[in-house]
Scaffold this active site. Structure first.
Site, PDB file in Angstrom:
ATOM      1  N   PRO A 136      33.209  43.846  42.836  1.00 13.89           N
ATOM      2  CG  PRO A 136      35.076  45.012  43.602  1.00 13.89           C
ATOM      3  CD  PRO A 136      34.512  43.632  43.508  1.00 13.89           C
ATOM      4  N   GLY A 140      32.525  44.980  33.115  1.00 12.35           N
ATOM      5  CA  GLY A 140      32.318  43.536  32.957  1.00 12.35           C
ATOM      6  C   GLY A 140      33.013  42.986  31.716  1.00 12.35           C
ATOM      7  CB  SER A 205      37.427  46.591  26.316  1.00 14.77           C
ATOM      8  OG  SER A 205      38.538  47.039  27.090  1.00 14.77           O
ATOM      9  CB  SER A 209      36.401  48.641  29.879  1.00 17.33           C
ATOM     10  OG  SER A 209      37.138  49.414  28.962  1.00 17.33           O
ATOM     11  CB  THR A 217      42.692  44.465  34.841  1.00 18.74           C
ATOM     12  OG1 THR A 217      42.369  45.615  34.054  1.00 18.74           O
ATOM     13  CG2 THR A 217      41.419  43.859  35.396  1.00 18.74           C
ATOM     14  CD  GLU A 268      43.194  40.608  38.476  1.00 21.59           C
ATOM     15  OE1 GLU A 268      42.369  39.692  38.466  1.00 21.59           O
ATOM     16  OE2 GLU A 268      44.289  40.558  37.890  1.00 21.59           O
ATOM     17  NE  ARG A 415      34.855  37.601  21.936  1.00 25.37           N
ATOM     18  CZ  ARG A 415      35.072  37.748  23.236  1.00 25.37           C
ATOM     19  NH1 ARG A 415      35.848  36.895  23.875  1.00 25.37           N
ATOM     20  NH2 ARG A 415      34.540  38.756  23.900  1.00 25.37           N
ATOM     21  CE1 TYR A 477      45.174  41.032  23.172  1.00 21.82           C
ATOM     22  CE2 TYR A 477      44.789  40.180  20.973  1.00 21.82           C
ATOM     23  CZ  TYR A 477      44.308  40.618  22.183  1.00 21.82           C
ATOM     24  OH  TYR A 477      42.959  40.648  22.417  1.00 21.82           O
TER      25      TYR A 477
END
Ligand SMILES: Cc1cc2nc3c(=O)[nH]c(=O)nc-3n(C[C@H](O)[C@H](O)[C@H](O)COP(=O)(O)OP(=O)(O)OC[C@H]3O[C@@H](n4cnc5c(N)ncnc54)[C@H](O)[C@@H]3O)c2cc1C
Length: 562
Positions: A136, A140, A205, A209, A217, A268, A415, A477
């Site tokens: 699934p 991504g 995200s 997403s 998740t 997941e 990034r 984090y």
């Protein structure tokens, strides 16, 4: 999800970028922190061109494709090169070093686009019968290898959820909405806004997403303090598994034994495909009032944060506390201004220094805010500021809150800018109790710095923030940066990252942190899961997997260790 003009080798779309132009302080600081060679060019390691990538031939034979096309329709089975590449990896550092180098030895054999739940059910039966693996795929944006096909001879299909993207119905009286699992953050919010509602889930995200990915998740949005994590928002779910459909009842609470909904949340993709969920929604707030506060140290900030979370009269929407290195990172990333704005900048710096704050390695920035109506918010601020001032907090005003809000979805592009310059950059996250948080922060930072150095990454730079919190504790984090080892071999770069990630994960677990607060397990954390839930826990999950997916069709190698 299908992204128009995708930056297939990185984050988001090709027309967006995070430029260092105008941020004159950042690159010199990074040089100093990472001890970079003086002549690092801007495009030292650019991504490979799409036409230079060669993919292996599909493992599904022609008769397999024919029967698949009969099942779903010609256009729903996509095998072109870009689609296979775009669905080969998620968006972790490990994924990006491989895809940027064109190292894609194991892409899915096809990407399929079912129209509805009935087609998904038919596809899973077909896959079980033909010994084909199904993954699934929401946005991504997995950072733990959650959508990467397993290696081996068995053909793999990536199941795109893009066509199941609607809010199906809204119950304004009960404040719930039935939403299809392939809907993206902007898609959900736009459809809910028509009813004056919001879901309130804004992960970094958000734009790329989906609801199904968030539920699968156990994701957390940036306003999780106000609106909860995704599991708090999910009232009921529907999942198609190879063994049949699981649907949980749309009620606010029940006492019908262990929660089946909770077995689906966090699964997941290994038990089946989440097709829709009934979500708890909220009236859109009249106002979002976010402001910056400076604390003299991270420890002082943690003490203030805990009091804010434990105060029964406060209903906060966000609190984000950066440690000193992250605060210095934000300061270094600030835009250089000219004219009147430059004067304001220097006055602001004088003000901060006059209050004995140091933005270059001492003070800790907190962004704190409320969502609500105009009458209520000022009273909440009075109380929150009283707590912050007791801990030496200095109010910086709304400009900081506004700029954080404006830039919050653009930072992932940085990034890619850093990867262009051969800089290793990744994030990880955990959670622990308040009484253990400072100790965990110290242990994690220490282990990351040591692991970056021992894996050829130089002195490294490690920064942390706390942004998801509870009365009992909070998540931590970390963002870490180092020098990539000088090689064009993506597997050597991956090995460098594995050395660092492994050491940090061991440090988290031995210091009382959880393996993951909101990214999940995926492929990358699976070897450590037994350390968190024990062998009996693993056996119970395996038994469930066998009951729901007896032929092992669904996302093998994810969550459960091989
Ligand atoms: C730049 C960046 C920022 C991020 N910020 C955050 C953040 O703020 N908070 C946060 O929690 N996470 C964050 N993440 C991690 C990631 O966005 C989340 O894990 C997100 O929940 C994944 O959603 P997705 O739709 O992209 O799922 P995918 O990546 O497509 O899939 C993730 C997993 O869920 C499974 N899955 C997907 N859809 C379904 C479905 N319908 N049914 C069953 N299984 C399914 C997949 O098989 C896979 O195992 C970030 C990632 C990146 C790259």
């Amino acid at each position: 999800m299908d992204i128009g003009n995708p930056r297939w080798w990185g984050w988001g779309t090709l027309d967006a970028t995070y430029s260092l132009e105008g941020r004159l302080g950042f690159w010199p600081k990074l040089h100093e922190w990472l001890d970079l060679p003086d002549d690092t060019p801007e495009q030292e390691t650019p991504p490979v061109a799409l036409e230079d990538i060669t993919l292996p031939a599909s493992r599904l034979d022609e008769s397999g494709f024919e029967s698949l096309r009969r099942l779903l329709g010609e256009e729903a089975v996509v095998t072109d090169k870009q689609a296979r590449i775009q669905h080969a990896y998620g968006k972790s550092y490990r994924d990006l070093v491989r895809i940027r180098a064109g190292h894609i030895p194991n892409p899915p054999d096809a990407v399929v686009y079912p129209e509805d739940e009935a087609e998904i059910a038919a596809l899973l039966s077909w896959a079980a019968e033909h010994a084909v693996t199904v993954i699934p795929f929401g946005g991504g944006s997995s950072v733990l290898g959650g959508v990467e096909p397993p290696t081996g001879e068995r053909p793999t299909l990536t199941l795109e959820m893009a066509k199941l993207n609607r809010v199906l119905s809204v119950d304004p009286e009960s404040l719930t909405a039935r939403v299809q699992a392939g809907a993206t953050g902007p898609g959900i919010e736009a459809q809910l806004h028509e009813h004056g509602l919001t879901l309130g889930h804004f992960p970094q995200s958000f734009e790329f997403s989906t609801l199904g990915g968030w539920i699968a998740t156990r994701a957390a949005g940036q306003n999780s303090i106000g609106y909860g994590k995704i599991e708090d928002m999910t009232q009921a779910v529907r999942m198609v598994s190879p063994a049949g459909i699981i649907e949980t009842k749309d009620v606010p609470a029940s006492a019908t034994g262990p929660s089946v909904r909770e077995l689906v949340v966090g699964s997941e993709g290994i038990f089946g495909v989440i097709t829709e969920a009934t979500m708890r929604v909220h009236p859109r707030p009249e106002l979002q009032d976010y402001r910056g506060i400076l604390l003299h140290s991270f420890e002082e900030g943690i003490a203030a944060f805990r009091e804010l979370m434990q105060c029964k009269d406060l209903r906060l929407s966000i609190v984000r506390l950066s440690d000193a290195p992250e605060t210095a990172g934000y300061a270094a990333l600030a835009h250089e201004h000219h004219g009147l704005r430059r004067l304001f900048d220097s006055l602001a710096q004088l003000y901060v220094r006059a209050h004995r704050h140091d933005l270059d390695g001492g003070s800790a920035l907190m962004v704190l805010g409320f969502d609500g109506d105009r009458q209520w918010i000022p009273r909440q601020w009075e109380l929150a500021l009283e707590i912050c001032r007791e801990h030496g907090g200095l109010l910086l005003g709304r400009a900081i809150g506004r700029s954080w809000k404006r830039d919050r979805f653009t930072q992932p592009y940085l990034r890619d800018t850093l990867l262009d310059r051969s800089i290793l950059v990744d994030t990880l996250e955990t959670a622990t109790s308040w009484s253990n948080l400072v100790q965990l922060h110290t242990a994690l930072a220490r282990s990351l710095k040591a692991a970056i150095a021992s894996n050829g990454g130089g002195p490294g730079y490690v920064m942390n923030h706390v942004s998801h919190a509870y009365e009992q504790g909070a998540s931590l984090y970390a963002t870490f940066l180092g020098r990539q080892i000088p090689t064009s071999d993506p597997l050597a770069k991956q090995a460098q990252w594995e050395g660092i990630k492994g050491a940090a994960t061991d440090a988290i677990l031995s210091s009382g942190g959880t393996l993951s607060h909101h990214h999940g397990i995926g492929r990358d954390h699976a070897p450590w899961l037994k350390g968190e839930i024990g062998q009996t826990g693993i056996d119970a999950l395996r038994a469930l997997k066998l009951a729901l997916d007896p032929t092992g069709t669904m996302n093998p190698g994810i969550l459960l260790p091989a």
